[in-house]
Scaffold this motif. Structure first.
Motif, PDB file in Angstrom:
ATOM      1  N   ALA A  19       0.587  -0.863  -0.129  1.00  0.00           N
ATOM      2  CA  ALA A  19      -0.068  -0.085  -0.012  1.00  0.00           C
ATOM      3  C   ALA A  19       0.957   1.424  -0.054  1.00  0.00           C
ATOM      4  O   ALA A  19       0.940   2.513  -0.241  1.00  0.00           O
ATOM      5  CB  ALA A  19      -0.785   0.547   1.049  1.00  0.00           C
ATOM      6  N   SER A 169      -4.678   5.497  -2.447  1.00  0.00           N
ATOM      7  CA  SER A 169      -3.965   4.690  -2.440  1.00  0.00           C
ATOM      8  C   SER A 169      -3.944   4.919  -0.639  1.00  0.00           C
ATOM      9  O   SER A 169      -4.294   4.274   0.511  1.00  0.00           O
ATOM     10  CB  SER A 169      -2.926   4.185  -2.651  1.00  0.00           C
ATOM     11  OG  SER A 169      -2.654   4.734  -3.967  1.00  0.00           O
ATOM     12  N   TYR A 172      -7.557   3.459   1.576  1.00  0.00           N
ATOM     13  CA  TYR A 172      -7.798   2.246   2.035  1.00  0.00           C
ATOM     14  C   TYR A 172      -6.660   2.198   2.741  1.00  0.00           C
ATOM     15  O   TYR A 172      -6.435   0.974   3.608  1.00  0.00           O
ATOM     16  CB  TYR A 172      -7.318   1.464   0.907  1.00  0.00           C
ATOM     17  CG  TYR A 172      -8.060   1.030  -0.238  1.00  0.00           C
ATOM     18  CD1 TYR A 172      -9.429   0.213   0.565  1.00  0.00           C
ATOM     19  CD2 TYR A 172      -8.363   1.775  -1.148  1.00  0.00           C
ATOM     20  CE1 TYR A 172     -10.811  -0.104   0.051  1.00  0.00           C
ATOM     21  CE2 TYR A 172     -10.035   1.864  -2.054  1.00  0.00           C
ATOM     22  CZ  TYR A 172     -10.998   0.869  -1.144  1.00  0.00           C
ATOM     23  OH  TYR A 172     -12.864   0.965  -1.828  1.00  0.00           O
ATOM     24  N   ARG A 175      -7.369   3.938   6.331  1.00  0.00           N
ATOM     25  CA  ARG A 175      -8.515   2.958   5.970  1.00  0.00           C
ATOM     26  C   ARG A 175      -8.259   0.946   7.368  1.00  0.00           C
ATOM     27  O   ARG A 175      -8.533   0.779   8.046  1.00  0.00           O
ATOM     28  CB  ARG A 175      -9.714   2.393   5.844  1.00  0.00           C
ATOM     29  CG  ARG A 175     -10.717   1.925   6.193  1.00  0.00           C
ATOM     30  CD  ARG A 175     -11.706   1.959   4.781  1.00  0.00           C
ATOM     31  NE  ARG A 175     -11.648   0.101   4.608  1.00  0.00           N
ATOM     32  CZ  ARG A 175     -12.165  -0.032   3.433  1.00  0.00           C
ATOM     33  NH1 ARG A 175     -13.297   0.162   3.594  1.00  0.00           N
ATOM     34  NH2 ARG A 175     -11.999  -1.231   2.612  1.00  0.00           N
ATOM     35  N   THR A 176      -6.939   0.830   6.536  1.00  0.00           N
ATOM     36  CA  THR A 176      -6.591  -0.820   7.283  1.00  0.00           C
ATOM     37  C   THR A 176      -5.674  -0.115   8.326  1.00  0.00           C
ATOM     38  O   THR A 176      -6.183  -2.140   9.057  1.00  0.00           O
ATOM     39  CB  THR A 176      -6.921  -1.468   6.077  1.00  0.00           C
ATOM     40  OG1 THR A 176      -7.284  -1.312   4.660  1.00  0.00           O
ATOM     41  CG2 THR A 176      -5.772  -3.131   5.800  1.00  0.00           C
ATOM     42  N   THR A 234      -3.742  -9.646   4.232  1.00  0.00           N
ATOM     43  CA  THR A 234      -3.672  -8.745   4.271  1.00  0.00           C
ATOM     44  C   THR A 234      -4.279  -8.492   5.791  1.00  0.00           C
ATOM     45  O   THR A 234      -3.914  -8.307   6.331  1.00  0.00           O
ATOM     46  CB  THR A 234      -5.983  -8.127   4.204  1.00  0.00           C
ATOM     47  OG1 THR A 234      -5.111  -7.673   2.085  1.00  0.00           O
ATOM     48  CG2 THR A 234      -4.983  -6.234   4.040  1.00  0.00           C
TER      49      THR A 234
END
Length: 279
Positions: A19, A169, A172, A175-176, A234
């Motif tokens: 990421a 990008s 995400y 957020r992750t 992930t």
């Protein structure tokens, strides 16, 4: 009374690295196209037209300047303007930087007859001029042709495309980073914050678990129904030195799962031979 095991799978370094790399890549591309769209292509255009002025001045000095006094040549050269014509059309200032605009006179080195005589090859004059240009680092070798307005607009279009990709990008990634998948003695806690009791889990699809680390869980109960995606690459990961967190989570889930399990059943070699008609 012992507490039931609780397994928490946080984002893996593998995912975070990918990421971050994508974010940096899109960000760098966006910056480069922004630079070309704002100043880069305009400055290259300036180099192209100024270099052409040195070529033209050299030709004119050799054809008519030899018979003029230094003062007469200076008077003549001071009246000459840099030609900003491309394809028989004069270019407007929008494709040029503020320091170089239509109506600009020949640069000072081209007005000095003695300097022109001592440098019979225009290339040396141009290299010295471009090297000592103070507004920015000018390219001694400009592009083969100038960039038109449409080409400059294209840089802005691509800039916005890569900016959008960089924003996605970053979204995400951010957020992750704060999410995790957890299982305890009673329920599955998904990455998006849902808490699903094991009794509500109806179907577990493991057909992509072995190859891609993906599993899908269908659920239905008092709190609602839907499908959950478990991404082991992930969240948690499968590194043996870390105890294969994603695999332990799946084993914990399966031990408490009473619904339908879908997975690829291994085919025995005898069954393969029988199906192929081998004696």
């Amino acid at each position: 009374m012992t507490q039931p095991e609780k397994i928490i799978c946080k984002p893996t370094p593998w995912f975070l690295l990918r990421a971050v790399v994508m974010l940096v890549m899109f960000g760098v591309f966006a910056f480069l196209f922004y630079k070309d769209g704002t100043i880069g292509y305009r400055r290259q255009n300036a180099s192209y037209y100024l270099r052409a002025a040195f070529i033209k001045a050299d030709q004119e000095f050799k054809s008519k300047g030899q018979g003029l006094t230094p003062g007469e040549w200076r008077k003549y050269a001071e009246a000459q303007e840099v030609d900003f014509t491309w394809k028989d059309k004069p270019q407007d200032g929008s494709v040029l930087p503020p320091e170089v605009q239509p109506g600009m006179k020949w640069p000072e080195p081209l007005r000095d007859a003695e300097l022109m005589k001592s440098n019979p090859q225009w290339q040396r004059l141009w290299e010295d001029y471009s090297k000592n240009w103070t507004a920015w680092k000018m390219d001694a070798i400009p592009p083969h042709e100038p960039h038109e307005a449409g080409k400059i607009r294209e840089q802005w279009v691509v800039f916005w495309v890569f900016s959008a990709l960089a924003a996605v990008s970053a979204f995400y990634l951010i957020r992750t980073v704060g999410r995790s998948i957890t299982v305890d003695g009673e329920s599955l806690h998904t990455a998006d914050g849902r808490h699903i009791p094991f009794a509500d889990l109806k179907r577990l699809d493991l057909r992509k678990w072995e190859g891609k680390g993906l599993a899908f869980v269908d659920y239905a109960g008092p709190a609602g129904s839907g499908r959950v995606r478990i991404d082991g690459l992930t969240y948690g990961g499968f590194k043996k030195e870390q105890g294969e967190p994603a695999e332990r989570l799946m084993q914990h889930l399966r031990a408490r799962f009473s619904g339908e399990v879908i997975e690829y059943a291994p085919v025995a070699s005898g069954e393969v031979d029988s199906a192929s008609g081998t004696d």
